[in-house]
Design a protein around this motif. Sequence first.
Motif, short mmCIF file in Angstrom:
data_model
loop_
_atom_site.label_atom_id
_atom_site.label_comp_id
_atom_site.label_asym_id
_atom_site.label_seq_id
_atom_site.Cartn_x
_atom_site.Cartn_y
_atom_site.Cartn_z
N VAL A 180 18.60 47.63 39.24
CA VAL A 180 19.12 46.64 38.30
C VAL A 180 19.87 45.53 39.02
O VAL A 180 19.62 44.35 38.80
CB VAL A 180 20.05 47.31 37.25
CG1 VAL A 180 20.65 46.26 36.32
CG2 VAL A 180 19.27 48.35 36.44
N TRP A 181 20.79 45.92 39.90
CA TRP A 181 21.60 44.92 40.61
C TRP A 181 20.97 44.46 41.92
O TRP A 181 21.43 43.53 42.55
CB TRP A 181 23.00 45.46 40.87
CG TRP A 181 23.88 45.41 39.65
CD1 TRP A 181 24.76 44.42 39.32
CD2 TRP A 181 23.97 46.38 38.60
NE1 TRP A 181 25.38 44.70 38.14
CE2 TRP A 181 24.92 45.90 37.66
CE3 TRP A 181 23.33 47.59 38.35
CZ2 TRP A 181 25.24 46.60 36.50
CZ3 TRP A 181 23.66 48.28 37.20
CH2 TRP A 181 24.60 47.80 36.28
N GLU A 182 19.93 45.16 42.36
CA GLU A 182 19.17 44.82 43.57
C GLU A 182 20.02 44.92 44.83
O GLU A 182 19.86 44.14 45.77
CB GLU A 182 18.55 43.43 43.44
CG GLU A 182 17.59 43.30 42.26
CD GLU A 182 16.94 41.94 42.17
OE1 GLU A 182 17.03 41.17 43.13
OE2 GLU A 182 16.35 41.64 41.11
N TYR A 183 20.92 45.87 44.86
CA TYR A 183 21.66 46.14 46.08
C TYR A 183 20.75 46.88 47.06
O TYR A 183 20.15 47.90 46.71
CB TYR A 183 22.88 47.02 45.79
CG TYR A 183 24.10 46.26 45.32
CD1 TYR A 183 24.95 45.64 46.23
CD2 TYR A 183 24.40 46.15 43.97
CE1 TYR A 183 26.06 44.96 45.81
CE2 TYR A 183 25.52 45.46 43.54
CZ TYR A 183 26.35 44.87 44.47
OH TYR A 183 27.45 44.18 44.04
N GLY A 184 20.66 46.37 48.27
CA GLY A 184 19.88 47.04 49.30
C GLY A 184 20.69 48.07 50.06
O GLY A 184 20.22 48.65 51.03
N TRP A 185 21.91 48.29 49.59
CA TRP A 185 22.79 49.27 50.23
C TRP A 185 23.63 49.88 49.12
O TRP A 185 23.58 49.45 47.97
CB TRP A 185 23.68 48.59 51.26
CG TRP A 185 24.55 47.52 50.67
CD1 TRP A 185 25.83 47.64 50.21
CD2 TRP A 185 24.20 46.15 50.47
NE1 TRP A 185 26.29 46.44 49.72
CE2 TRP A 185 25.32 45.52 49.87
CE3 TRP A 185 23.05 45.39 50.72
CZ2 TRP A 185 25.30 44.16 49.53
CZ3 TRP A 185 23.05 44.05 50.38
CH2 TRP A 185 24.16 43.45 49.81
N ASP A 186 24.43 50.89 49.46
CA ASP A 186 25.27 51.51 48.45
C ASP A 186 26.37 50.54 48.04
O ASP A 186 27.23 50.19 48.84
CB ASP A 186 25.90 52.81 48.99
CG ASP A 186 24.88 53.92 49.10
OD1 ASP A 186 23.87 53.84 48.38
OD2 ASP A 186 25.09 54.85 49.89
N GLY A 187 26.33 50.09 46.80
CA GLY A 187 27.34 49.18 46.29
C GLY A 187 28.43 49.93 45.56
O GLY A 187 28.55 51.15 45.64
N ASP A 188 29.23 49.19 44.84
CA ASP A 188 30.36 49.75 44.10
C ASP A 188 29.85 50.32 42.78
O ASP A 188 29.36 49.58 41.92
CB ASP A 188 31.38 48.64 43.86
CG ASP A 188 32.68 49.17 43.28
OD1 ASP A 188 32.69 50.32 42.79
OD2 ASP A 188 33.68 48.44 43.31
N SER A 189 29.97 51.61 42.58
CA SER A 189 29.44 52.25 41.38
C SER A 189 30.21 51.85 40.13
O SER A 189 29.75 52.09 39.01
CB SER A 189 29.45 53.77 41.53
OG SER A 189 30.78 54.26 41.66
N ARG A 190 31.40 51.22 40.30
CA ARG A 190 32.13 50.76 39.12
C ARG A 190 31.33 49.72 38.34
O ARG A 190 31.47 49.60 37.12
CB ARG A 190 33.49 50.18 39.53
CG ARG A 190 34.49 51.22 40.01
CD ARG A 190 35.77 50.56 40.48
NE ARG A 190 35.54 49.68 41.62
CZ ARG A 190 36.52 49.06 42.29
NH1 ARG A 190 37.78 49.22 41.91
NH2 ARG A 190 36.26 48.29 43.33
N VAL A 191 30.50 48.95 39.05
CA VAL A 191 29.66 47.97 38.38
C VAL A 191 28.75 48.67 37.38
O VAL A 191 28.60 48.22 36.24
CB VAL A 191 28.82 47.19 39.41
CG1 VAL A 191 27.85 46.24 38.72
CG2 VAL A 191 29.71 46.42 40.37
N VAL A 192 28.15 49.78 37.79
CA VAL A 192 27.27 50.54 36.91
C VAL A 192 28.06 51.15 35.76
O VAL A 192 27.69 51.02 34.58
CB VAL A 192 26.54 51.64 37.69
CG1 VAL A 192 25.69 52.49 36.74
CG2 VAL A 192 25.68 51.05 38.79
N ASP A 193 29.16 51.83 36.09
CA ASP A 193 29.93 52.54 35.07
C ASP A 193 30.42 51.61 33.96
O ASP A 193 30.33 51.93 32.77
CB ASP A 193 31.12 53.25 35.71
CG ASP A 193 30.69 54.34 36.68
OD1 ASP A 193 29.58 54.85 36.53
OD2 ASP A 193 31.48 54.68 37.58
N LEU A 194 30.93 50.44 34.35
CA LEU A 194 31.48 49.53 33.35
C LEU A 194 30.39 48.84 32.54
O LEU A 194 30.58 48.57 31.35
CB LEU A 194 32.38 48.51 34.04
CG LEU A 194 33.69 49.12 34.57
CD1 LEU A 194 34.39 48.18 35.52
CD2 LEU A 194 34.61 49.50 33.43
#
Length: 220
Positions: A180-194
């Motif tokens: 969804v966010w197209e992060y090619g690395w482990d991003g901040d999961s708070r983006v997903v949760d919120l």
Amino acid sequence: MRRSFTLALERYGYGVSAAADGFAGLELFREGSFDLLILDVMLPGLDGIGLCRRVRESSLVPVLMMSARGDGLDVVAGLEAGADDYVVKPVETYVLVARIRSLLRRATYPLAPESPSTDERAPSDGEVLVFGDLSIDTAGMEVSVAGSPVALTPTELKLLLEFAARPGVVLERHTLLRDVWEYGWDGDSRVVDLCVQRLRRKVGRERIETVRGFGYKFRR
């Protein structure tokens, strides 16, 4: 910093309008037509979080929040206010441009995600997905609950489709960050949760189940 980013983004071919404070930014937004907004949390006058809330009262335009503290309450408050993503200052121009491109792709093709991690079929053009009283028209890009239209941001819309394409399957946070966010690395999961929290408020809290320690599952 505002002048520096304006010049840098113009070199990448973007048309940029800049405002020095939140109230000027709100006026600029109301007078113009924009594909994306970049809001600094620490704007004078009306701060970026307040500005984001005002924008969301009338628009689903993609919003990228810029924060000086990556682990502070600013990030959470910005995402809760309706921002789609955030970057932490200082930020390299190429990182900022990557986030912009991702948001613009999402806004242009919100219902056509590519999910390289799965062989599951994505909904075809013109398909209407129905889950109880929830209906997703993939051609008209419209979502309704009990016959009433639901306004979703491009990010929320793409997230909903990711869930709807694989009902009953647990989707891990890092998978959603990538697809969804197209992060090619482990991003901040708070983006997903919120974003999931915002989506639940719009389509029904019971539709998206939290699977502790793993991620989320869309109820069949």
